[in-house]
Design a protein around this motif. Structure first.
Motif, PDB file in Angstrom:
ATOM      1  N   ILE A 159      37.925  38.253  46.267  1.00 14.57           N
ATOM      2  CA  ILE A 159      37.786  37.306  47.377  1.00 14.57           C
ATOM      3  C   ILE A 159      36.332  36.845  47.496  1.00 14.57           C
ATOM      4  N   ALA A 160      35.419  37.804  47.398  1.00 18.19           N
ATOM      5  CA  ALA A 160      33.998  37.482  47.553  1.00 18.19           C
ATOM      6  C   ALA A 160      33.498  36.579  46.436  1.00 18.19           C
ATOM      7  N   TYR A 161      33.820  36.945  45.183  1.00 18.44           N
ATOM      8  CA  TYR A 161      33.293  36.198  44.053  1.00 18.44           C
ATOM      9  C   TYR A 161      34.153  34.984  43.700  1.00 18.44           C
ATOM     10  N   GLY A 162      35.428  35.008  44.075  1.00 22.04           N
ATOM     11  CA  GLY A 162      36.299  33.889  43.739  1.00 22.04           C
ATOM     12  C   GLY A 162      36.267  32.772  44.753  1.00 22.04           C
ATOM     13  N   PHE A 163      35.974  33.085  46.034  1.00 25.59           N
ATOM     14  CA  PHE A 163      35.973  32.055  47.069  1.00 25.59           C
ATOM     15  C   PHE A 163      34.582  31.779  47.627  1.00 25.59           C
ATOM     16  N   PHE A 205      46.231  33.962  45.211  1.00 28.35           N
ATOM     17  CA  PHE A 205      46.896  35.264  45.089  1.00 28.35           C
ATOM     18  C   PHE A 205      47.535  35.434  43.713  1.00 28.35           C
ATOM     19  N   ILE A 206      48.316  34.430  43.271  1.00 31.66           N
ATOM     20  CA  ILE A 206      48.973  34.572  41.967  1.00 31.66           C
ATOM     21  C   ILE A 206      47.972  34.430  40.821  1.00 31.66           C
ATOM     22  N   GLY A 207      46.751  33.962  41.145  1.00 27.39           N
ATOM     23  CA  GLY A 207      45.708  33.882  40.129  1.00 27.39           C
ATOM     24  C   GLY A 207      44.971  35.190  39.918  1.00 27.39           C
ATOM     25  N   PHE A 208      44.791  35.962  41.009  1.00 26.26           N
ATOM     26  CA  PHE A 208      44.046  37.219  40.837  1.00 26.26           C
ATOM     27  C   PHE A 208      44.935  38.453  40.807  1.00 26.26           C
ATOM     28  N   PHE A 209      46.187  38.340  41.285  1.00 21.83           N
ATOM     29  CA  PHE A 209      47.051  39.523  41.377  1.00 21.83           C
ATOM     30  C   PHE A 209      47.284  40.222  40.038  1.00 21.83           C
ATOM     31  N   PRO A 210      47.559  39.482  38.943  1.00 23.96           N
ATOM     32  CA  PRO A 210      47.762  40.192  37.663  1.00 23.96           C
ATOM     33  C   PRO A 210      46.541  40.966  37.204  1.00 23.96           C
ATOM     34  N   ARG A 229      35.410  36.576  33.133  1.00 21.57           N
ATOM     35  CA  ARG A 229      36.549  36.006  32.413  1.00 21.57           C
ATOM     36  C   ARG A 229      37.861  36.229  33.154  1.00 21.57           C
ATOM     37  N   HIS A 230      37.871  37.171  34.104  1.00 21.87           N
ATOM     38  CA  HIS A 230      39.089  37.440  34.866  1.00 21.87           C
ATOM     39  C   HIS A 230      39.345  36.389  35.941  1.00 21.87           C
ATOM     40  N   ALA A 231      38.475  35.379  36.025  1.00 23.29           N
ATOM     41  CA  ALA A 231      38.616  34.334  37.045  1.00 23.29           C
ATOM     42  C   ALA A 231      39.238  33.062  36.493  1.00 23.29           C
ATOM     43  N   VAL A 232      39.850  33.114  35.309  1.00 18.71           N
ATOM     44  CA  VAL A 232      40.344  31.905  34.663  1.00 18.71           C
ATOM     45  C   VAL A 232      41.388  31.174  35.513  1.00 18.71           C
TER      46      VAL A 232
END
Length: 458
Positions: free
Chosen positions: A278-282, A338-343, A361-364
């Motif tokens: 949440i912090a780094y993605g938003f 959510f469906i972008g980071f959940f996996p 790379r996990h933020a694709v």
């Protein structure tokens, strides 16, 4: 005369009212990411992959990516570009074009099937294209993430565009989109993100039949599922084939994507990764560009382009919606986020920028959800009269921020190459295999975002 007429017709088509927003998206994307095409940076796992491609070590590539990682499409891509005169430039071009293609596909999907306001479609698409969330696209060892991302959104657009066409066109669209989806699934997180596409199919079907949310019932759900049964089953079929026929990765990749177990330690780790995402993605995509303003030359560049960009985009902001719903966009963003980071959370990973392990790379899958969230919150925070200037400032900030990051990553690369060059001059390093080196790095200012270095990068 014929050639001149052709050029004029092409020019008129490009600058027509319908294509003008796409032309502007391409121009702004190029202004923010053109340095990617000139970039020579090799970092992280790229230092391991690139020599294998450059010196055509096909046995090693086959063992690593075909035999162990089961990344068949990436193996053939690496083998193909190894024949190029400058494979590194091809890597960068592919990454550059992949994100541009996916951004244009998103624009047409939103414009034709989802969002009424042309201004909102343009803003979301441009936020997606300029987002620094997946800035690590320049890293050559994960270029297949960019390729699969472009194939995923291309497959979605092709299917939706040919959904109600004549049978021949529709079946052609089915075939192409299925191929694109299957290839994209080799980045396994797209299996989860695919449910966003299924949700879009559900929404479009309701919209076509002029059903409201109150009209939804069990029989209607069955009809929608039956009509799209093949695409509904596609991710499950792929997962079954992947699990029981392709098999799990082996060797170096054996424990790469193991699911977290349900115990206290992994539960706390899950919550930690959730907060980091949440912090780094938003928050990070907005806060990080502000730090760039500490550098005077980039602060001046930011101030210099605000007004020209405002004039360039003013026409696209004229089609606003007074009844816009920031909450609706924010909720869509939350779902996509959510469906972008959940996996990735399920395997204990989060998109941490600048980490030594290349966790960015996990933020694709996060840029699209991030774009919806930013638009939603800005609509909630700012009145209509401020929207044009606010987004002009934000887009200017993101453009200069991307240029700033490419500058930093170049400095990072030059530092590494200078170190390697000096290291090669040491007789003790050349004449003995028993030398142990301790690197006391006191030049962290030249590291991209003060990131840590992995030993094999040297």
């Amino acid at each position: 005369m014929w050639i001149t007429k052709k050029i004029i017709n092409t020019f008129n088509k490009v600058f027509s009212v319908g294509n003008r927003p796409v032309f502007k998206l391409v121009c702004i994307y190029f202004s923010a990411h053109f340095l990617l095409l000139l970039n020579k940076t090799v970092i992280h796992d790229g230092w391991f992959v690139y020599p294998l491609v450059l010196f055509k070590k096909y046995d090693a590539l086959w063992n690593l990516y075909f035999n162990q990682a089961k990344l068949y499409n990436f193996y053939y891509f690496l083998k193909f570009i190894s024949f190029a005169k400058d494979p590194l430039f091809i890597f960068k071009c592919v990454a550059f074009l992949s994100w541009l293609i996916s951004g244009i596909c998103i624009y047409y999907i939103l414009r034709d099937f989802v969002v009424k306001s042309k201004r909102d479609v343009f803003i979301i698409s441009l936020l997606y294209l300029l987002s620094p969330v997946f800035f690590t696209r320049f890293e050559i060892s994960i270029v297949h993430y960019s390729i699969n991302n472009a194939l995923f959104f291309s497959g979605a657009l092709i299917y939706l565009k040919l959904y109600n066409k004549q049978r021949l066109y529709r079946y052609f669209g089915y075939f192409v989109s299925v191929v694109f989806f299957i290839i994209s699934f080799w980045t396994r997180s797209f299996l989860v993100f695919y449910f966003g596409f299924l949700a879009l199919l559900f929404y479009i079907t309701l919209k076509e039949k002029q059903y409201g949310w109150r009209d939804i019932n069990f029989n209607l759900l069955l009809k929608i599922c039956y009509k799209n049964i093949f695409f509904l089953l596609l991710p499950f079929v792929f997962y079954f084939v992947d699990l029981f026929i392709i098999g799990k990765p082996t060797g170096e990749f054996q424990h790469y994507n193991e699911f977290l177990k349900f115990n206290f330690h992994d539960a706390s780790r899950f919550l930690e990764k959730l907060w980091q995402t949440i912090a780094y993605g938003f928050f990070w995509p907005i806060v990080q560009p502000l730090s760039m303003l500490q550098r005077k030359i980039f602060a001046v560049l930011f101030m210099a382009i605000i007004f020209p960009l405002y004039l360039f985009l003013k026409k696209e902001f004229s089609d606003g919606d007074e009844n816009k719903s920031g909450i609706a966009y924010a909720l869509i963003g939350v779902f996509l986020f959510f469906i972008g980071f959940f996996p990735y959370l399920l395997v204990g990973k989060a998109p941490i920028p600048y980490s030594g392990g290349n966790s960015m790379r996990h933020a694709v899958l996060l840029p699209l959800g991030s774009a919806f969230l930013i638009l939603g919150f800005f609509y909630i925070l700012f009145k209509e009269k401020w929207i044009t200037i606010v987004f002009s400032c934000l887009f200017s900030l993101l453009i200069v921020s991307n240029i700033f990051n490419y500058f930093l990553i170049d400095m990072d690369y030059y530092k590494q190459t200078a170190f390697i060059e000096n290291l090669s001059q040491l007789d003790s390093a050349k004449n003995s295999s028993d030398v142990i080196m301790v690197i006391d790095d006191r030049m962290g200012a030249f590291n991209w975002g003060n990131r840590g270095f992995s030993a094999y990068e040297y």
